[in-house]
Design an enzyme around this catalytic site. Structure first.
Site, mmCIF file in Angstrom:
data_model
loop_
_atom_site.group_PDB
_atom_site.id
_atom_site.type_symbol
_atom_site.label_atom_id
_atom_site.label_comp_id
_atom_site.label_asym_id
_atom_site.label_seq_id
_atom_site.Cartn_x
_atom_site.Cartn_y
_atom_site.Cartn_z
ATOM 1 N N SER A 184 -2.961 1.845 4.856
ATOM 2 C CA SER A 184 -2.452 2.715 5.913
ATOM 3 C C SER A 184 -1.179 3.442 5.472
ATOM 4 O O SER A 184 -1.229 4.251 4.538
ATOM 5 C CB SER A 184 -2.214 1.896 7.188
ATOM 6 O OG SER A 184 -1.916 2.729 8.281
ATOM 7 N N HIS A 222 -9.719 0.516 11.618
ATOM 8 C CA HIS A 222 -8.667 0.741 10.626
ATOM 9 C C HIS A 222 -8.574 -0.448 9.659
ATOM 10 O O HIS A 222 -8.521 -0.277 8.434
ATOM 11 C CB HIS A 222 -7.345 0.938 11.366
ATOM 12 C CG HIS A 222 -6.249 1.560 10.562
ATOM 13 N ND1 HIS A 222 -6.438 2.639 9.710
ATOM 14 C CD2 HIS A 222 -4.914 1.267 10.491
ATOM 15 C CE1 HIS A 222 -5.279 2.975 9.158
ATOM 16 N NE2 HIS A 222 -4.339 2.154 9.610
ATOM 17 N N ASP A 269 -7.769 3.168 3.863
ATOM 18 C CA ASP A 269 -7.634 3.941 5.103
ATOM 19 C C ASP A 269 -6.224 4.481 5.285
ATOM 20 O O ASP A 269 -5.471 4.052 6.181
ATOM 21 C CB ASP A 269 -8.037 3.120 6.324
ATOM 22 C CG ASP A 269 -8.575 4.015 7.436
ATOM 23 O OD1 ASP A 269 -9.246 5.013 7.130
ATOM 24 O OD2 ASP A 269 -8.321 3.723 8.617
#
Length: 451
Positions: free
Chosen positions: A157, A251, A181
């Site tokens: 992330s 996610h 991601d």
């Protein structure tokens, strides 16, 4: 279990022998996140000798961690936004699995005191500050003989963009960045210098699992994998009534898919393609551009395809998964030659039987066209792999709630494995499918003339 226990004992003995306790990842609570904390970056070292006992490394004196051997390859693991302040549930797993692959240094970058804040914008601001901190640390590594090309950064992330900022500071000479991601909010639409981009390392592989919410949509690396199209992941909740999981499941799936590639519970083959729709339509199955190598395998070992991927410059690749671990599906190409004179539109469900074990594939993302004497090619993704297939069941459906029930007469069906060399495939000839009725048969090995 005994081996695990002994490894823990050895790790504790090593740490005690050095006169220090294990250094842990910063554990904060929602109170800390609410009032805010001041950024502090800790770097925790793990090796085969202290796999369960972190050893904090001084940013200025590497001899503070005697087990830090710069002749080994070094992998940095960088987490993302932590709104509750709790340590990532996956951190210990990824450390152990990385070290099980090779004799390496694993450095966990703990910037939780900059990531734990209910104000996401503050965490975003802290990404570049964290990157500067890591950059200074790597410069000390270089001064002590470390090679930039031996460094692998795994960023989750916001951690993906931190990895990119560090790579940019070294003008793309870091060996590899794996971005799981990459965060989308506040990074979508920004210029390359304000996010991860393909010039930040010698090789960058990216996984997208939540591009319609917390993740980034567009390609950011040399190869970008889109799991299940890159958005909604199977098994993740679809309503807000599921609580926290509704926001984080898609996610976070990126990490669990990467872990799957590390523990080798299954090999996920990915198919270079322009879109997920074309992939599901079976239009991207031959990997011609990857010759002489086969289609790439997603995850830790993608570096085996590095030269081909770099030659192609930027590649998008797609795969589908199951809802639960080990996630991987088994892909087959199904070629159907119908006899019916009227054109039929419908979906196909295929079941393979081996004793009481059943693998199923529903080809229902859209209605397929079946026209007399014209072959229809479909991608069948089975939820498990069967070593032997004793029986196959087919079902045809127009999915019409009202109206007549149709039949589909099949002159020939071929079912060919895509990811294994289990012979020439399975065939059957002249079958009549009644709508919504399972028709079972014993498959035959295909003849070469069928291809």
């Amino acid at each position: 279990m005994l081996l695990w226990f002994l490894s823990v004992v050895v790790a504790v003995m090593v740490c005690e022998g050095l006169g220090r306790d294990c250094d842990d990842f910063t554990d904060l609570g929602f109170h800390d996140s609410f009032i805010g904390t001041k950024l502090k970056v800790k770097i925790l070292l793990y090796t085969k000798d202290n796999i369960d006992c972190g050893d904090e490394v001084s940013h200025h004196n590497l001899t503070s961690a005697p087990m830090f051997n710069l002749t080994r390859r070094t992998t940095f693991v960088i987490h993302g936004y932590r709104p509750t302040g709790a340590p990532p549930v996956w951190m210990g797993k990824i450390v152990r699995q990385l070290i099980s692959q090779d004799d390496m240094n694993v450095l966990v970058v703990d910037w939780n005191r900059g990531a734990a804040n209910i104000n996401y914008l503050i965490a975003v601001t802290n990404t570049k500050k964290t990157a500067e901190n890591i950059t200074s640390f790597i410069q000390v590594m270089q001064a002590n003989g470390a090679s930039l090309s031996s460094i692998h950064m795994i960023g989750v992330s916001l951690g993906a963009h931190i990895s990119g900022f560090v790579g940019a500071n070294f003008k793309g000479q870091i060996g590899r960045i794996t971005a799981l991601d990459p965060a989308g909010p506040m990074f979508t639409g920004t210029p390359p210098e304000d996010r991860l981009d393909p010039t930040d390392a010698q090789f960058i592989d990216v996984l997208h699992t939540d591009m319609d919410a917390l993740g980034f949509r567009k390609p950011l690396g040399h190869i970008d994998f889109y799991a299940n199209g890159g958005a909604d992941q199977p098994g993740c909740p679809r309503t807000i009534f599921s609580g926290k999981e509704y926001f984080v499941c898609d996610h976070q799936r990126s990490v669990f898919l990467f872990l799957c590639s590390l523990n080798k519970t299954c090999n996920i083959t990915a198919y270079p393609c322009t879109s997920y729709t074309d992939f599901l339509d079976g239009k991207c199955m031959n990997c011609d551009t990857f010759k002489p190598a086969p289609c790439p395998t997603f995850g830790y070992y993608i570096s085996e395809w590095r030269d081909t991927i770099l030659r192609l410059n930027q590649t998008k690749a797609f795969f589908s998964t199951n809802a639960d671990p080990p996630y991987c599906r088994t892909n087959y190409l199904v070629d159907i030659v119908p006899w019916n004179k009227p054109i039929r539109w419908g979906v196909i469900t295929i079941k393979m039987h081996s004793g009481e074990d059943v693998a199923e594939a529903k080809i229902d993302h859209k209605a397929a066209k079946f026209e007399k004497y014209k072959g229809t090619t479909l991608l069948a993704q089975f939820d498990k792999h069967l070593q032997t297939v004793q029986k196959i069941s087919l079902q045809f459906s127009t999915q019409n709630v009202v109206g007549p029930r149709y039949k589909l007469r099949v002159l020939r069906i071929q079912i060919r494995p895509l990811e294994s060399s289990d012979g020439p495939g399975l065939c059957r000839y002249d079958i009549i499918l009644e709508e919504n009725v399972d028709v079972s048969f014993r498959p035959l090995p295909c003849e070469k003339s069928d291809f």
